[in-house]
Structures are given as structure tokens and as C-alpha cells.
Design an enzyme around this catalytic site. Structure first.
Site, PDB file in Angstrom:
ATOM      1  N   HIS A   1       7.735  -3.815  11.126  1.00  0.00           N
ATOM      2  CA  HIS A   1       7.203  -3.783  10.138  1.00  0.00           C
ATOM      3  C   HIS A   1       8.389  -4.243   9.163  1.00  0.00           C
ATOM      4  CE1 HIS A   1       4.952  -3.255   6.526  1.00  0.00           C
ATOM      5  NE2 HIS A   1       5.872  -2.427   6.091  1.00  0.00           N
TER       6      HIS A   1
ATOM      7  N   ASP B   1       0.912  -0.922   5.935  1.00  0.00           N
ATOM      8  CA  ASP B   1       1.691  -0.074   4.807  1.00  0.00           C
ATOM      9  C   ASP B   1       1.112  -0.464   3.617  1.00  0.00           C
ATOM     10  OD1 ASP B   1       3.841   1.464   4.428  1.00  0.00           O
ATOM     11  OD2 ASP B   1       5.209  -0.200   3.756  1.00  0.00           O
TER      12      ASP B   1
END
Length: 265
Positions: A80, A200
Site C-alpha cells: 500500500h 485505506d
């Protein structure tokens, strides 16, 4: 590598694993496969999701099979990469992200059994246009993304992972269009993502998911839910469901949605 938790949903057991490959001295085969060329400062994190189907699960965490059942294991390594957070985008790229792309490309090329997902096109484009990246690395990445190897999959495919709580719909569509257009131009239609990937954003909204569905995504992976909501879904074994994002829309069917059991994993 360590097991963080397990949750059973029907005949599905979801086991979340976390593997930190850089800045550590792990010597296992999988860890070695994704070591980032010794760049401890890069601290690239590789999250591994283990999905086990067709098995019974005891309270002690043991997994036992009957003679008629079998084991399917899906490892989904991914990174990520925030385009901006504590550092600027160029700093994140030069200090961390470039090592992820270089090491993953090299590792997958050496081992056809490995797989990896990439999501944020802003960084992929920086790496692709980096003059220090060799033509050989680009050729290998392209081959890994295509058949017959298909070891790399692009998920989400926006320029970034946009927030969903306060982001204007037009801005969200524009940034997704920017990423998807670059993918199509650079790698072709067969490299286009089929899974939306929202790990996220601070909250998941029906309006964003409805837009993703209209973009052609076949399924969705999400993460950040209110703690009590995620706990409730886990206890009820409902971390996978069909999300009817717009019940009034006759043109749109529910989209299969998977909620990560543990943050980013």
C-alpha cells in the site's frame, strides 16, 4: 511471519498474515523472495492474505479436512503506497517505492510461482518513466502483467486511492480515469483492473462503490469500516457479502464485496 487472526464465514476461513520483508533479517524462502535488495530504510511492507476454503475450523485455530474436502490457498501479496502522507510523493518514491517495484519485478521473474498486486498508478507511472529503470525491467514487468505469465495484477487502478467520505464524485471519477487511461495506453485493455481496491480510504460509501460498479469492476475489496461494524460483521461471519449500492438502479446488480479482517491485511 505470524498469524494474526482467523474468522470463519460458512465454508470459508480467512487468515490474515503480515510479512515485513525490508528492514528485517528473515531467512525464509518467501521472505527472501521479496527482500528489497537490502534497503532497510525503505521498510516496504508486504501483506499476505491467506484464504482457506472447504475446511472446518475449531476454536483452537486448528484446520481439519474430511476425506472429501480439499484445500485452496490464495496468497495475495501487495503493497500500500500512499502518494503523499508523511513525505512528498518524490521522497516516497526515491526512498521506498522504487525498491518495491525493482525487487518485486526481479523476484517474480525468477520465480513463476509468485504473484503480486499493484494499485496506485501514480507510482507505477513514476517507475515506468524513471530513467534509471532499465528497459529490461520494463520488458519483464510487461511480460509479468500479460498472459501466459500473468504474475502481476493491477487492482483499483486509480492514480491514487481516493478518499470516499468527502471527495467530490467528479474528482474521484477524474482520478480513476487518469489511472485507467494510462494503463490502457501503456499496457492495453487486457491489463485493465477488474477488482476495485479501497484499503485505506477513511470510510466506504455506497456512492463510491456505485461509481466503481459502473466503471465495470466485478468485485470489491474494502478495509476501513467503523470498528464496531467490522467486529459485528466478523462475529456474524459476514465479511463477504453482496453490496446493493443503489437499490433504485435497474441497470446495476449488487457487487461482491470482501472486507479485510485486519487492517491492511
Amino acid at each position: 511471519v505470524y498469524r494474526t487472526d482467523q474468522a470463519r464465514a460458512g465454508n470459508t476461513i480467512f487468515t490474515a498474515l503480515f510479512l515485513k520483508t525490508c528492514g528485517s533479517r528473515q531467512s525464509s524462502g518467501l521472505a527472501q523472495s521479496f527482500m528489497c535488495a537490502g534497503h532497510g530504510a525503505a521498510a516496504a511492507r508486504l501483506w499476505v492474505a491467506l484464504l482457506v476454503t472447504g475446511f472446518s475450523h475449531s476454536h483452537a485455530g486448528a484446520v481439519a479436512a474430511t476425506p472429501l474436502e480439499h484445500l485452496n490457498v490464495f496468497l495475495t501479496p501487495h503493497s500500500h503506497d500512499d502518494l503523499c502522507w508523511h513525505k512528498t510523493m518524490p521522497d516516497y518514491y526515491s526512498e521506498e517505492v522504487v525498491h518495491i517495484y525493482n525487487s518485486v519485478t526481479d523476484s517474480l521473474w525468477r520465480d513463476p510461482s509468485l504473484r503480486f498486486n499493484f494499485a496506485e498508478i501514480g507510482f507505477l507511472r513514476m517507475w515506468w518513466e524513471d530513467k534509471n529503470v532499465t528497459d529490461i525491467s520494463r520488458q519483464r514487468f510487461r511480460a509479468l502483467l500479460a498472459e501466459p505469465r500473468r504474475q502481476i495484477e493491477i487492482v483499483g487502478g486509480g492514480y491514487s486511492q481516493n478518499d470516499e467520505a468527502v471527495t467530490d464524485r467528479t474528482a474521484m471519477v477524474n482520478q480513476m480515469t487518469l489511472g485507467h487511461a494510462w494503463i490502457n495506453t501503456t499496457f492495453g485493455i487486457n491489463a485493465m483492473p477488474e477488482i476495485s481496491w479501497s484499503l485505506d480510504p477513511f470510510g466506504q460509501t455506497p456512492s463510491a462503490m456505485s461509481a466503481f460498479h459502473q466503471m465495470g469492476f466485478k468485485a470489491a475489496v474494502i478495509d476501513r469500516l467503523p470498528y464496531d461494524s467490522k467486529k459485528h460483521l466478523a462475529e456474524k461471519q459476514q465479511l463477504e457479502f453482496l453490496w446493493d449500492t443503489d437499490p433504485q438502479a435497474s441497470f446495476q446488480s449488487p457487487i461482491f464485496t470482501h472486507v479485510l479482517h485486519t487492517m491492511l491485511s
